[in-house]
Motif scaffolding. Structure first.
Motif: not given
Length: 102
Positions: A8-10, A14-17, A62-71, A89-92
């Protein structure tokens, strides 16, 4: 491996970024871009690759936002952290529950 706070946090991350690309919005493209990645023994994600494309614009976002993921919390075997490949999965344009496949 697990995202801090779980699926849910993941989804909230994605919704925020994510910025829904205008070209995809105009064409009413919805679905998930499926990314392959590695969660390292330190929890950092790397080696992102598009496993299933949605559109060139969505793939790039998706690649841009995935690169921002925290550890993440890394996977462990017998208490020792180890790298693990995951599909992300990165939802659109949809609100399906995200499930990371290990």
């Amino acid at each position: 491996p697990q995202y801090p706070g779980g699926p849910q946090a993941l989804g909230a991350f994605f919704q925020e970024n994510l910025k829904y690309p205008e070209a995809a919005r105009v064409k009413s493209i919805t679905g998930n871009v499926l990314l392959n990645a590695t969660v390292g023994s330190d929890g950092r994600l790397s080696d992102f690759k598009v496993a299933r494309s949605l559109s060139p614009e969505c793939d790039a976002e998706a690649l841009r936002v995935a690169a921002m993921l925290p550890p993440w919390q890394p996977a462990t075997r017998l208490g020792v952290p180890l790298p693990v490949a995951v599909q992300l999965p990165v939802p659109f344009g949809n609100s399906a529950l995200l499930k990371v496949v290990k």
